[in-house]
Scaffold this active site. Structure first.
Site, PDB file in Angstrom:
ATOM      1  N   TYR A  18     -13.035  -1.660  12.746  1.00 16.75           N
ATOM      2  CA  TYR A  18     -13.506  -0.506  11.968  1.00 16.75           C
ATOM      3  C   TYR A  18     -14.981  -0.217  12.171  1.00 16.75           C
ATOM      4  O   TYR A  18     -15.406   0.936  12.120  1.00 16.75           O
ATOM      5  CB  TYR A  18     -13.220  -0.713  10.475  1.00 16.75           C
ATOM      6  CG  TYR A  18     -11.757  -0.565  10.154  1.00 16.75           C
ATOM      7  CD1 TYR A  18     -10.893  -1.660  10.150  1.00 16.75           C
ATOM      8  CD2 TYR A  18     -11.207   0.701   9.911  1.00 16.75           C
ATOM      9  CE1 TYR A  18      -9.545  -1.511   9.884  1.00 16.75           C
ATOM     10  CE2 TYR A  18      -9.867   0.856   9.639  1.00 16.75           C
ATOM     11  CZ  TYR A  18      -9.038  -0.261   9.631  1.00 16.75           C
ATOM     12  OH  TYR A  18      -7.698  -0.116   9.384  1.00 16.75           O
ATOM     13  N   GLU A  39      -5.570   1.969  -1.347  1.00 13.64           N
ATOM     14  CA  GLU A  39      -6.627   1.334  -0.569  1.00 13.64           C
ATOM     15  C   GLU A  39      -7.205   0.136  -1.322  1.00 13.64           C
ATOM     16  O   GLU A  39      -8.412   0.036  -1.552  1.00 13.64           O
ATOM     17  CB  GLU A  39      -7.702   2.348  -0.192  1.00 13.64           C
ATOM     18  CG  GLU A  39      -8.756   1.815   0.764  1.00 13.64           C
ATOM     19  CD  GLU A  39      -8.175   0.917   1.824  1.00 13.64           C
ATOM     20  OE1 GLU A  39      -7.378   1.407   2.648  1.00 13.64           O
ATOM     21  OE2 GLU A  39      -8.499  -0.290   1.829  1.00 13.64           O
ATOM     22  N   TRP A  40      -6.301  -0.779  -1.699  1.00 14.52           N
ATOM     23  CA  TRP A  40      -6.701  -2.030  -2.335  1.00 14.52           C
ATOM     24  C   TRP A  40      -7.655  -1.804  -3.507  1.00 14.52           C
ATOM     25  O   TRP A  40      -7.386  -0.937  -4.360  1.00 14.52           O
ATOM     26  CB  TRP A  40      -7.244  -2.996  -1.284  1.00 14.52           C
ATOM     27  CG  TRP A  40      -6.280  -3.199  -0.144  1.00 14.52           C
ATOM     28  CD1 TRP A  40      -6.447  -2.815   1.157  1.00 14.52           C
ATOM     29  CD2 TRP A  40      -4.978  -3.804  -0.197  1.00 14.52           C
ATOM     30  NE1 TRP A  40      -5.341  -3.141   1.915  1.00 14.52           N
ATOM     31  CE2 TRP A  40      -4.423  -3.763   1.107  1.00 14.52           C
ATOM     32  CE3 TRP A  40      -4.210  -4.396  -1.213  1.00 14.52           C
ATOM     33  CZ2 TRP A  40      -3.153  -4.261   1.415  1.00 14.52           C
ATOM     34  CZ3 TRP A  40      -2.943  -4.886  -0.924  1.00 14.52           C
ATOM     35  CH2 TRP A  40      -2.426  -4.836   0.374  1.00 14.52           C
ATOM     36  N   GLN A  78       0.804  -1.221   0.000  1.00 13.34           N
ATOM     37  CA  GLN A  78       0.000   0.000   0.000  1.00 13.34           C
ATOM     38  C   GLN A  78       0.840   1.275   0.000  1.00 13.34           C
ATOM     39  O   GLN A  78       0.330   2.334  -0.383  1.00 13.34           O
ATOM     40  CB  GLN A  78      -0.931  -0.003   1.211  1.00 13.34           C
ATOM     41  CG  GLN A  78      -1.971  -1.096   1.147  1.00 13.34           C
ATOM     42  CD  GLN A  78      -2.901  -1.057   2.328  1.00 13.34           C
ATOM     43  OE1 GLN A  78      -2.638  -1.680   3.359  1.00 13.34           O
ATOM     44  NE2 GLN A  78      -3.992  -0.331   2.218  1.00 13.34           N
ATOM     45  N   ASN A 122      -2.048 -10.636   8.653  1.00 12.57           N
ATOM     46  CA  ASN A 122      -3.010  -9.543   8.797  1.00 12.57           C
ATOM     47  C   ASN A 122      -4.363  -9.977   8.210  1.00 12.57           C
ATOM     48  O   ASN A 122      -4.474 -10.264   7.016  1.00 12.57           O
ATOM     49  CB  ASN A 122      -2.529  -8.302   8.046  1.00 12.57           C
ATOM     50  CG  ASN A 122      -3.549  -7.185   8.154  1.00 12.57           C
ATOM     51  OD1 ASN A 122      -3.716  -6.581   9.203  1.00 12.57           O
ATOM     52  ND2 ASN A 122      -4.279  -6.925   7.078  1.00 12.57           N
ATOM     53  N   GLU A 123      -5.368 -10.031   9.055  1.00 16.12           N
ATOM     54  CA  GLU A 123      -6.755 -10.209   8.629  1.00 16.12           C
ATOM     55  C   GLU A 123      -6.955 -11.450   7.746  1.00 16.12           C
ATOM     56  O   GLU A 123      -7.235 -11.357   6.539  1.00 16.12           O
ATOM     57  CB  GLU A 123      -7.273  -8.961   7.907  1.00 16.12           C
ATOM     58  CG  GLU A 123      -7.264  -7.735   8.766  1.00 16.12           C
ATOM     59  CD  GLU A 123      -8.104  -6.600   8.223  1.00 16.12           C
ATOM     60  OE1 GLU A 123      -8.578  -6.679   7.076  1.00 16.12           O
ATOM     61  OE2 GLU A 123      -8.312  -5.620   8.956  1.00 16.12           O
ATOM     62  N   GLU A 162      -5.167  -1.993  14.099  1.00 17.60           N
ATOM     63  CA  GLU A 162      -5.693  -1.007  13.148  1.00 17.60           C
ATOM     64  C   GLU A 162      -7.031  -0.466  13.617  1.00 17.60           C
ATOM     65  O   GLU A 162      -7.866  -1.229  14.096  1.00 17.60           O
ATOM     66  CB  GLU A 162      -5.924  -1.595  11.750  1.00 17.60           C
ATOM     67  CG  GLU A 162      -4.690  -1.856  10.948  1.00 17.60           C
ATOM     68  CD  GLU A 162      -5.007  -2.448   9.595  1.00 17.60           C
ATOM     69  OE1 GLU A 162      -6.063  -2.122   9.018  1.00 17.60           O
ATOM     70  OE2 GLU A 162      -4.219  -3.285   9.115  1.00 17.60           O
ATOM     71  N   TRP A 216      -4.836   3.441  11.815  1.00 17.58           N
ATOM     72  CA  TRP A 216      -4.699   3.181  10.370  1.00 17.58           C
ATOM     73  C   TRP A 216      -5.226   4.404   9.632  1.00 17.58           C
ATOM     74  O   TRP A 216      -6.422   4.696   9.714  1.00 17.58           O
ATOM     75  CB  TRP A 216      -5.508   1.959   9.920  1.00 17.58           C
ATOM     76  CG  TRP A 216      -5.275   1.724   8.461  1.00 17.58           C
ATOM     77  CD1 TRP A 216      -5.964   2.274   7.412  1.00 17.58           C
ATOM     78  CD2 TRP A 216      -4.215   0.946   7.894  1.00 17.58           C
ATOM     79  NE1 TRP A 216      -5.401   1.878   6.230  1.00 17.58           N
ATOM     80  CE2 TRP A 216      -4.332   1.075   6.486  1.00 17.58           C
ATOM     81  CE3 TRP A 216      -3.190   0.163   8.408  1.00 17.58           C
ATOM     82  CZ2 TRP A 216      -3.465   0.445   5.599  1.00 17.58           C
ATOM     83  CZ3 TRP A 216      -2.328  -0.453   7.534  1.00 17.58           C
ATOM     84  CH2 TRP A 216      -2.468  -0.315   6.149  1.00 17.58           C
ATOM     85  N   HIS A 221       0.920  -9.308   4.806  1.00 20.25           N
ATOM     86  CA  HIS A 221      -0.184  -8.358   4.632  1.00 20.25           C
ATOM     87  C   HIS A 221      -0.590  -8.368   3.158  1.00 20.25           C
ATOM     88  O   HIS A 221      -0.566  -7.365   2.471  1.00 20.25           O
ATOM     89  CB  HIS A 221       0.237  -6.949   5.081  1.00 20.25           C
ATOM     90  CG  HIS A 221      -0.917  -6.041   5.406  1.00 20.25           C
ATOM     91  ND1 HIS A 221      -1.035  -5.340   6.597  1.00 20.25           N
ATOM     92  CD2 HIS A 221      -2.011  -5.705   4.684  1.00 20.25           C
ATOM     93  CE1 HIS A 221      -2.147  -4.608   6.584  1.00 20.25           C
ATOM     94  NE2 HIS A 221      -2.763  -4.830   5.434  1.00 20.25           N
TER      95      HIS A 221
END
Ligand code: 8P2
Length: 448
Positions: free
Chosen positions: A296, A407-408, A20, A165-166, A353, A400, A121
């Site tokens: 989030y 942003e992907w 990113q 990550n996630e 995050e 974050w 990530h």
């Protein structure tokens, strides 16, 4: 006004990720990742944006470190790009790739900032994807070999390690929903990828322990807080499934060594089985030193027959929204981390995050008056304090993100940074939210 004070050892930080922010996607021997392939495929990313240049942190990392030092953070979470270390996923180590991270780590330590490193990530070497990626159990061994190189190289310098990550994004978002690389849409594939990634996490923890690497190791899951819109049993069950889709499916194997049976049954009813092999659950649930939580949003769910994967739908009940159309739900942060404590005990937690996307504009003097983002942080910081006061072992918080970045699938229009990135000039400009967080860190707390 009252002052909410934080423990003097509370770790304030910010977070980024390699694909990113780094750019330099073909520099110094870096191999291609699945995100290079995905972002170079027309129609996959808004505006067909890609990470070829991003924030150019590969060349501008010293500017980033200076911003971190000025912010006053104790730690900086970033990720290492596997394709820089093993351009083909396995084989010969690319020393120039390691050199970049040596420079970054040394610059952080010289600035008195602790590196907190994520090993994975999302930028899987494309060469491994060509052999099945995370659906192929061989990727587990490749990941452990990659992790071992990094563990040994930075032992004593990096003391906070995050394996993945996630994993929900790596598995379901990327292989069932298909919105992220590699863009598959297959439930069985997603369940298999989730399982293999968690096995890879556990095998890396075993390697970390066997090598006697200094510091603490954990993993990061993205947790959401969904509640039933009503007390009707069907709504309660729908919300339970929606929450477990993100939370229990990953937290329970990682911390208890089991899958939630009601979800195993639900996925089985949809034709997907978990490919568990002997010893996998013991491997996945290797004791870890902390759990990373990315938070989030959340909301309310009700039953809707044959809707989505769980016969459920999210209900709009008047939350403020960010520019990602996510509910602003600070109470959800308190509820989800209280749930972690109730379900999994006193494992130390880092919020790895949390942050918000809003439309930002560069104003006079290169200022960005992002009052909504500063307010988002203030509302969530109040919940941090509430959680600490309630006895949750909350040890730190990473905003974050440090910088606006790629942003992907949303590309560059969606800005999460507390520092504005001018993508024409690659200049960085602290936003008002940066100065808000800077003051909270300096004051070890905030006025409410
Ligand atoms: N979307 N969004 C913002 C943010 C994304 O930029 C991070 O890379 C992920 O770890 C997580 O999804 C959160």
């Amino acid at each position: 006004m009252a002052k909410l004070n934080f423990p003097s050892d509370f770790v304030w930080g910010t977070a980024t990720a390699s694909y990113q922010i780094e750019g330099a996607y073909q520099e110094d021997g870096r191999g291609l990742s699945i995100w290079d392939t995905f972002s170079h495929t027309p129609g996959k990313v808004v505006n067909n944006d890609n990470g070829d240049v991003a924030c150019d942190s590969y060349h501008r990392y010293e500017e980033d470190v200076a911003l971190l030092k000025k912010l006053g953070v104790k730690a900086y979470r970033f990720s290492i790009a596997w394709p820089r270390i093993f351009p083909q996923g396995t084989g010969e180590v690319n020393e120039k790739g390691l050199d970049y991270y040596r420079r970054v780590v040394d610059a952080l330590l010289a600035a008195g900032i602790e590196p907190a490193v994520t090993l994975y990530h999302w930028d899987l070497p494309q060469a491994l994807q060509d052999k099945g990626g995370w659906a192929n159990r061989d990727s587990i061994d490749a990941f452990v070999k990659y992790a071992e190189v990094i563990f040994k190289e930075f032992n004593g310098k990096i003391k906070q390690w995050i394996t993945f990550n996630e994993t929900w994004c790596v598995s379901f978002l990327s292989n069932y929903i298909g919105a992220h690389a590699p863009g598959n849409k297959d439930l069985q594939l997603a369940v298999t990828v989730a399982h293999n990634c968690m096995v890879a996490h556990g095998e890396a923890v075993k390697k970390f322990r066997a090598l006697g690497i200094e510091g603490q190791i954990g993993t990061t899951h993205n947790l959401y807080w969904y509640e039933p819109l009503t007390t009707k049993p069907e709504d309660v069950e729908a919300a339970r499934r929606s929450r477990a889709y993100y939370n229990e499916w990953f937290m329970e194997p990682t911390l208890k060594g089991t899958y939630p049976q009601f979800m195993v049954d639900w996925y089985r009813s949809k034709g997907a089985e978990v490919p568990i092999q002997d010893g996998d659950m013991e491997t996945i649930s290797q004791p870890i030193d902390f759990i990373g939580v990315n938070f989030y949003s959340g909301g309310y769910t009700r039953y809707k027959k044959d809707e989505g994967l769980f016969d459920s739908e999210d209900v709009q009940v008047g939350f403020d929204k960010t520019f990602m159309d996510w509910n602003v739900y600070p109470d959800g942060l308190y509820k989800v981390l209280s749930w972690v404590k109730d379900e999994y005990g006193d494992i130390p937690i880092y919020i790895t995050e949390n942050g918000a996307c809003y439309e930002d504009e560069l104003a006079e003097g290169n200022r960005v008056h992002d009052a909504l983002r500063a307010d988002y942080y203030k509302k969530h910081f109040i919940q941090l304090h509430r959680l600490i006061e309630s006895g949750v072992q909350l040890k730190g918080y990473f905003a974050w993100s440090l910088l606006d970045n790629f942003e992907w699938a949303e590309g560059y229009k969606k800005r999460f940074g507390i520092v504005y990135t001018n993508y024409e000039t690659l200049e960085r400009h602290p936003k008002d939210s940066y100065y808000f967080i800077q003051k909270v860190i300096a004051d070890d707390g905030l006025e409410v």
